[in-house]
Design a protein around this motif. Structure first.
Motif, PDB file in Angstrom:
ATOM      1  N   VAL A   1     -21.571  -9.229  64.956  1.00  0.00           N
ATOM      2  CA  VAL A   1     -20.766  -9.443  63.746  1.00  0.00           C
ATOM      3  C   VAL A   1     -20.273  -8.111  63.197  1.00  0.00           C
ATOM      4  O   VAL A   1     -19.091  -7.971  62.852  1.00  0.00           O
ATOM      5  CB  VAL A   1     -21.553 -10.244  62.677  1.00  0.00           C
ATOM      6  N   THR A   2     -21.153  -7.119  63.120  1.00  0.00           N
ATOM      7  CA  THR A   2     -20.719  -5.827  62.572  1.00  0.00           C
ATOM      8  C   THR A   2     -19.688  -5.159  63.481  1.00  0.00           C
ATOM      9  O   THR A   2     -18.771  -4.499  62.991  1.00  0.00           O
ATOM     10  CB  THR A   2     -21.904  -4.876  62.319  1.00  0.00           C
ATOM     11  N   ALA A   3     -19.800  -5.350  64.803  1.00  0.00           N
ATOM     12  CA  ALA A   3     -18.801  -4.796  65.716  1.00  0.00           C
ATOM     13  C   ALA A   3     -17.462  -5.527  65.558  1.00  0.00           C
ATOM     14  O   ALA A   3     -16.406  -4.899  65.516  1.00  0.00           O
ATOM     15  CB  ALA A   3     -19.287  -4.888  67.163  1.00  0.00           C
ATOM     16  N   PHE A   4     -17.507  -6.839  65.442  1.00  0.00           N
ATOM     17  CA  PHE A   4     -16.302  -7.648  65.282  1.00  0.00           C
ATOM     18  C   PHE A   4     -15.541  -7.265  64.014  1.00  0.00           C
ATOM     19  O   PHE A   4     -14.325  -7.135  64.017  1.00  0.00           O
ATOM     20  CB  PHE A   4     -16.694  -9.125  65.241  1.00  0.00           C
ATOM     21  N   LEU A   5     -16.277  -7.069  62.931  1.00  0.00           N
ATOM     22  CA  LEU A   5     -15.665  -6.716  61.641  1.00  0.00           C
ATOM     23  C   LEU A   5     -15.438  -5.220  61.488  1.00  0.00           C
ATOM     24  O   LEU A   5     -14.845  -4.784  60.520  1.00  0.00           O
ATOM     25  CB  LEU A   5     -16.549  -7.208  60.493  1.00  0.00           C
ATOM     26  N   GLN A   6     -15.953  -4.434  62.406  1.00  0.00           N
ATOM     27  CA  GLN A   6     -15.897  -2.968  62.398  1.00  0.00           C
ATOM     28  C   GLN A   6     -16.627  -2.379  61.191  1.00  0.00           C
ATOM     29  O   GLN A   6     -16.212  -1.375  60.618  1.00  0.00           O
ATOM     30  CB  GLN A   6     -14.451  -2.472  62.475  1.00  0.00           C
ATOM     31  N   VAL A   7     -17.751  -2.989  60.838  1.00  0.00           N
ATOM     32  CA  VAL A   7     -18.582  -2.495  59.740  1.00  0.00           C
ATOM     33  C   VAL A   7     -19.167  -1.138  60.106  1.00  0.00           C
ATOM     34  O   VAL A   7     -19.187  -0.219  59.278  1.00  0.00           O
ATOM     35  CB  VAL A   7     -19.715  -3.498  59.401  1.00  0.00           C
ATOM     36  N   ASP A   8     -19.621  -0.982  61.344  1.00  0.00           N
ATOM     37  CA  ASP A   8     -20.221   0.285  61.778  1.00  0.00           C
ATOM     38  C   ASP A   8     -19.239   1.443  61.626  1.00  0.00           C
ATOM     39  O   ASP A   8     -19.606   2.517  61.162  1.00  0.00           O
ATOM     40  CB  ASP A   8     -20.700   0.190  63.225  1.00  0.00           C
ATOM     41  N   GLN A   9     -17.980   1.216  62.013  1.00  0.00           N
ATOM     42  CA  GLN A   9     -16.979   2.266  61.879  1.00  0.00           C
ATOM     43  C   GLN A   9     -16.720   2.594  60.414  1.00  0.00           C
ATOM     44  O   GLN A   9     -16.518   3.751  60.062  1.00  0.00           O
ATOM     45  CB  GLN A   9     -15.661   1.872  62.567  1.00  0.00           C
ATOM     46  N   ALA A  10     -16.732   1.577  59.549  1.00  0.00           N
ATOM     47  CA  ALA A  10     -16.511   1.811  58.122  1.00  0.00           C
ATOM     48  C   ALA A  10     -17.658   2.624  57.526  1.00  0.00           C
ATOM     49  O   ALA A  10     -17.434   3.527  56.710  1.00  0.00           O
ATOM     50  CB  ALA A  10     -16.363   0.481  57.386  1.00  0.00           C
ATOM     51  N   VAL A  11     -18.894   2.322  57.942  1.00  0.00           N
ATOM     52  CA  VAL A  11     -20.051   3.094  57.461  1.00  0.00           C
ATOM     53  C   VAL A  11     -19.937   4.536  57.926  1.00  0.00           C
ATOM     54  O   VAL A  11     -20.136   5.475  57.148  1.00  0.00           O
ATOM     55  CB  VAL A  11     -21.383   2.454  57.927  1.00  0.00           C
ATOM     56  N   LYS A  12     -19.606   4.748  59.209  1.00  0.00           N
ATOM     57  CA  LYS A  12     -19.436   6.111  59.727  1.00  0.00           C
ATOM     58  C   LYS A  12     -18.333   6.840  58.981  1.00  0.00           C
ATOM     59  O   LYS A  12     -18.472   8.020  58.644  1.00  0.00           O
ATOM     60  CB  LYS A  12     -19.109   6.084  61.227  1.00  0.00           C
ATOM     61  N   GLU A  13     -17.240   6.157  58.725  1.00  0.00           N
ATOM     62  CA  GLU A  13     -16.122   6.754  57.998  1.00  0.00           C
ATOM     63  C   GLU A  13     -16.556   7.174  56.596  1.00  0.00           C
ATOM     64  O   GLU A  13     -16.238   8.263  56.135  1.00  0.00           O
ATOM     65  CB  GLU A  13     -14.984   5.742  57.926  1.00  0.00           C
ATOM     66  N   HIS A  14     -17.304   6.308  55.934  1.00  0.00           N
ATOM     67  CA  HIS A  14     -17.776   6.622  54.582  1.00  0.00           C
ATOM     68  C   HIS A  14     -18.730   7.807  54.592  1.00  0.00           C
ATOM     69  O   HIS A  14     -18.637   8.710  53.769  1.00  0.00           O
ATOM     70  CB  HIS A  14     -18.447   5.404  53.942  1.00  0.00           C
ATOM     71  N   ARG A  15     -19.643   7.795  55.549  1.00  0.00           N
ATOM     72  CA  ARG A  15     -20.620   8.895  55.633  1.00  0.00           C
ATOM     73  C   ARG A  15     -19.947  10.218  55.977  1.00  0.00           C
ATOM     74  O   ARG A  15     -20.313  11.257  55.439  1.00  0.00           O
ATOM     75  CB  ARG A  15     -21.707   8.573  56.648  1.00  0.00           C
ATOM     76  N   SER A  16     -18.979  10.203  56.882  1.00  0.00           N
ATOM     77  CA  SER A  16     -18.321  11.459  57.254  1.00  0.00           C
ATOM     78  C   SER A  16     -17.469  11.989  56.104  1.00  0.00           C
ATOM     79  O   SER A  16     -17.398  13.199  55.902  1.00  0.00           O
ATOM     80  CB  SER A  16     -17.481  11.292  58.506  1.00  0.00           C
ATOM     81  N   ALA A  17     -16.844  11.139  55.344  1.00  0.00           N
ATOM     82  CA  ALA A  17     -16.073  11.590  54.181  1.00  0.00           C
ATOM     83  C   ALA A  17     -17.003  12.178  53.133  1.00  0.00           C
ATOM     84  O   ALA A  17     -16.678  13.169  52.487  1.00  0.00           O
ATOM     85  CB  ALA A  17     -15.273  10.436  53.589  1.00  0.00           C
ATOM     86  N   GLY A  18     -18.193  11.580  52.991  1.00  0.00           N
ATOM     87  CA  GLY A  18     -19.159  12.084  52.018  1.00  0.00           C
ATOM     88  C   GLY A  18     -19.802  13.384  52.443  1.00  0.00           C
ATOM     89  O   GLY A  18     -20.092  14.252  51.631  1.00  0.00           O
ATOM     90  N   SER A  19     -19.995  13.576  53.759  1.00  0.00           N
ATOM     91  CA  SER A  19     -20.663  14.790  54.221  1.00  0.00           C
ATOM     92  C   SER A  19     -19.747  16.008  54.172  1.00  0.00           C
ATOM     93  O   SER A  19     -20.213  17.130  54.040  1.00  0.00           O
ATOM     94  CB  SER A  19     -21.186  14.606  55.646  1.00  0.00           C
ATOM     95  N   THR A  20     -18.435  15.783  54.248  1.00  0.00           N
ATOM     96  CA  THR A  20     -17.512  16.909  54.182  1.00  0.00           C
ATOM     97  C   THR A  20     -17.221  17.300  52.743  1.00  0.00           C
ATOM     98  O   THR A  20     -16.755  18.392  52.488  1.00  0.00           O
ATOM     99  CB  THR A  20     -16.171  16.581  54.875  1.00  0.00           C
TER     100      THR A  20
END
Length: 190
Positions: A137-156
């Motif tokens: 489900v998370t792969a289908f909805l691309q939840v994992d990519q959204a979490v990574k995107e959020h974390r990378s924006a926050g870490s920079t």
């Protein structure tokens, strides 16, 4: 409906915002349903995270056959008993509950009715404590990519408009985008 809290205190909402037509492997007028994912980030300093702020909004296009494959995969993983009350809506034929006669409606009415039924189905999956954070489900909805995107924006430390994201194009090359307004991805399937 928002998902139960997942890993790291994140929550998400998923809906079928609209539909569009496109081309796929020589076929014209292929229908794509536009899934919109809103990822709610954990509250600052709150490891439990009530996640009231939307961290990332993503759109992804899926065909009806993609929803059918997801449902079949969930049946294989969790069994038909678990999925019995979560059957994917099938509005193709006029027979049976939930179906309707195609002769009485235009094609766009049929596609719109399917979009509404799929929207309810996706919301039901997002609200299920066990299914909402399972890998298919998370792969289908691309939840994992959204979490990574959020974390990378926050870490920079430079989120928002100037955040740089990397994503793979259909050809496999890596593209960088600078605009936070670009949230849709090209279909990742035929």
């Amino acid at each position: 409906m928002a998902s139960p809290e997942g890993g790291g205190g994140y929550r998400y909402e998923a809906s079928i915002a609209s539909w569009t037509t496109g081309h796929s492997q020589g076929e014209d007028n292929v229908v794509y349903y536009v899934l919109e994912l809103k990822l709610y980030a954990p509250a600052q300093g709150d490891s439990g995270g009530n996640g009231s702020d939307v961290g990332v909004v993503r759109s992804v296009q899926r065909r009806f056959s993609d929803f059918r494959r997801l449902y079949d995969m969930l049946c294989m993983l969790y069994g038909n008993e678990k999925m019995a009350d979560k059957q994917i809506p099938d509005l193709q034929n006029g027979a049976g509950a939930g179906g309707f006669a195609q002769g009485n409606s235009s094609q766009s009415d049929l596609i719109g009715a399917r979009r509404e039924a799929l929207d309810l189905w996706v919301s039901m999956l997002a609200g299920d404590g066990q299914l909402s954070w399972c890998p298919p489900v998370t792969a289908f909805l691309q939840v994992d990519q959204a979490v990574k995107e959020h974390r990378s924006a926050g870490s920079t430390g430079i989120g928002g408009f100037f955040a740089r994201r990397r994503r793979r194009s259909r050809s496999g090359s890596v593209n960088s985008t600078s605009s936070a307004s670009e949230v849709s991805d090209a279909p990742t399937h035929p």
